[in-house]
Design an enzyme around this catalytic site. Structure first.
Site, mmCIF file in Angstrom:
data_model
loop_
_atom_site.group_PDB
_atom_site.id
_atom_site.type_symbol
_atom_site.label_atom_id
_atom_site.label_comp_id
_atom_site.label_asym_id
_atom_site.label_seq_id
_atom_site.Cartn_x
_atom_site.Cartn_y
_atom_site.Cartn_z
ATOM 1 N N LEU A 1 -0.415 2.800 -4.808
ATOM 2 C CA LEU A 1 -1.206 1.787 -4.108
ATOM 3 C C LEU A 1 -2.100 2.421 -3.040
ATOM 4 C CD1 LEU A 1 1.429 -1.091 -3.717
ATOM 5 C CD2 LEU A 1 -0.429 -0.896 -5.386
ATOM 6 N N HIS A 2 -1.606 3.448 -2.354
ATOM 7 C CA HIS A 2 -2.437 4.156 -1.371
ATOM 8 C C HIS A 2 -3.621 4.841 -2.044
ATOM 9 C CE1 HIS A 2 0.715 3.556 1.662
ATOM 10 N NE2 HIS A 2 -0.152 3.994 2.555
ATOM 11 N N GLU A 3 -3.373 5.443 -3.193
ATOM 12 C CA GLU A 3 -4.462 6.107 -3.914
ATOM 13 C C GLU A 3 -5.509 5.108 -4.383
ATOM 14 O OE1 GLU A 3 -6.784 9.060 -5.203
ATOM 15 O OE2 GLU A 3 -4.869 9.368 -4.154
#
Length: 511
Positions: A422-424
């Site tokens: 999700l961060h990527e």
């Protein structure tokens, strides 16, 4: 030196005389004798000033570990604030002398297409929440029919094997529909952001909204599954496990459009049929929080344009030539301003914006964060700083995995993996560079979590102090500045000055 010694002796003498006088008074001698003795003692002490017992007892140094009373460090705190202010003021003057005023209100690249697509996606993305509500309405209708049939047959309150099999068969179909709906929301709209929204800021805001809605859809589906199971099989133990808060809106009465709309706007990623609510809306409180959000947003924009941007631009040739020493120097210089921007962003979002939204929604539980700045390790930091995401991961991923028999370590690895993905997406999609830097930045946290975990449990202040230092160093120097530098270089290599120097044409789709 003589003056200081004399003053010290006089102070000791005065104290001695006071104690002497009190002792004589307690023994109730005659006034005449007391006065005569006091005057005589005073005369003697004045005659022998150099014999006062300065070192009358054993005492440790103020900063020693064995000191009785802990000294106050307010003066050092004031000194550090002064040093920070003076040091940063020098950087401000140096920046203005070197670059001049870089603030330009009209020098943005907000293309009309980006703005329109961003607004359109803001309207379309929540439609997936209402699709989830439609799916749950169908499931709730079927649950009512099944419950009525079970009651009419006078069946047992405990589920039979056939009832269990039917429930899981129905849930498998609903789960497939929810998974398709949530995945469609994440994939299709992220595709639009990646290929059709050029500006990174508009793309980041849109992608963040997409991920939030995706997580809310999943929470809505999983929570209603458990509520439906308890409704269909009202076993005593399962009913007792339901929170008392939910009694005012039991399943399936919670499956309504109004209930879902409140969840859509509520400052949480966790679905509940009922939330703690405040009695009224304090509009002055809302205006103050919105004012803080606006002022901090302007501050972040100013710092980014005036201070962060020059450092990033001056780093491009260093990265291009892999000048390691110069890259490290740029990272150290970038770490200060990136930390200031991040702290301002944290306060603007978690303290100001979310509290304003919570007040408007009369949302009672406003524990959006805890004192993460005192974290004794990376694991404690991730539990404290962004509690809405932590609560989602723990409730819907970690706890179910542990309940299914997975070890806590395996469950933690899965949680970090999902968070890394999700961060990527949040960083790579808007910048049009899926580099894996944000992903690896999250995965690298795992060994740091296990390294600092013993420090969190260590007795005494030393372990927590070392863990807190490791947290701040990895976060402010090795984390954010490095990621910002890499993604900025990748953006420039694809669309900016580096790409022009390399002869890389700008893609027509982003023109």
């Amino acid at each position: 030196m003589d003056s200081a010694t004399t003053t010290s002796v006089e102070t000791s003498t005065s104290a001695f005389l006071r104690r002497k006088a009190e002792a004589e008074t307690s023994s109730e001698p005659s006034k005449e004798a007391s006065s005569h003795g006091y005057d005589g003692q005073k005369t003697i002490i004045r005659r022998y000033r150099h014999v006062a017992a300065v070192h009358s007892k054993a005492r440790p140094s103020t900063l020693s570990h064995d000191t009785v009373a802990t000294p106050s460090f307010i003066g050092f705190r004031n000194l550090m604030v002064i040093v920070l202010v003076v040091g940063n003021l020098r950087l401000v003057i140096e920046n203005m002398q070197k670059y001049g005023n870089l603030i330009c209100l009209t020098c943005h690249d907000f293309r009309q297409k980006d703005v329109l697509l961003g607004l359109l996606l803001y309207v379309l993305v929540p439609c997936h929440l209402f699709i989830a509500c439609l799916l749950e309405s169908i499931a709730a209708k079927q649950a009512r029919i099944s419950r009525a049939q079970a009651v009419s047959r006078g069946g047992s309150t405990s589920p039979t094997e056939d009832q269990q099999a039917k429930f899981w068969s129905t849930w498998a179909t609903i789960r497939l529909a929810h998974t398709f709906n949530a995945t469609l929301a994440l994939a299709v709209h992220s595709f639009v952001v990646y290929f059709h929204i050029y500006h990174p800021l508009i793309g980041t805001i849109t992608e963040l909204h997409i991920i939030i809605v995706y997580m809310k859809v999943m929470s809505y589906a999983l929570t209603n599954r458990d509520l439906r199971h308890a409704y269909l099989h009202p076993v005593k133990g399962e009913l007792a496990a339901m929170p008392e808060l939910y009694a005012s809106c039991p399943y399936p009465e919670n499956v309504t459009m109004g209930n879902l709309t409140y969840f859509w706007w509520a400052p949480t990623l966790i679905y509940q049929p009922v939330y703690p609510r405040t009695d009224k809306i304090r509009w002055l409180f809302v205006l103050k929080r919105l004012g803080e959000t606006a002022c901090l947003s302007v501050f972040i924009w100013f710092c980014s344009a005036q201070y962060a941007a020059p450092v990033l631009w001056n780093s491009l040739d260093k990265v291009d030539h892999l000048d390691i020493v110069s890259i490290v120097e740029r990272l150290l210089k970038l770490s200060t301003i990136s930390l200031v921007i991040w702290l301002a962003g944290f306060f603007a979002l978690f303290q100001s914006a979310l509290n304003a939204l919570a007040e408007v929604m009369r949302f009672g539980d406003r524990s959006f964060y805890d004192d993460w700045w005192n974290s004794a390790g990376l694991g404690e930091y991730w539990r404290l700083w962004n509690k809405p995401v932590y609560q989602f991961m723990r409730r819907h991923i970690f706890s179910p995995l542990v309940g299914r028999g997975y070890s806590m370590m395996t469950a933690s690895l899965i949680v970090f993996f999902i968070s890394a993905v999700l961060h990527e997406l949040l960083v790579g999609i808007p910048t049009k560079n899926i580099l894996g830097v944000a992903f690896m930045g999250m995965m690298i946290q795992i060994p740091l979590v296990f390294i600092t975990r013993p420090l969190e449990k260590m007795k005494g202040p030393n372990g927590k102090l070392i863990g807190n230092v490791i947290f701040w160093v990895s976060f402010t120097i090795l984390g954010q500045p490095f990621a910002a530098l890499v993604y900025f270089y990748a953006w420039q290599a694809k669309y900016g000055s580096v790409s022009k120097r390399m002869g890389i044409p700008e893609p027509a789709v982003l023109g």
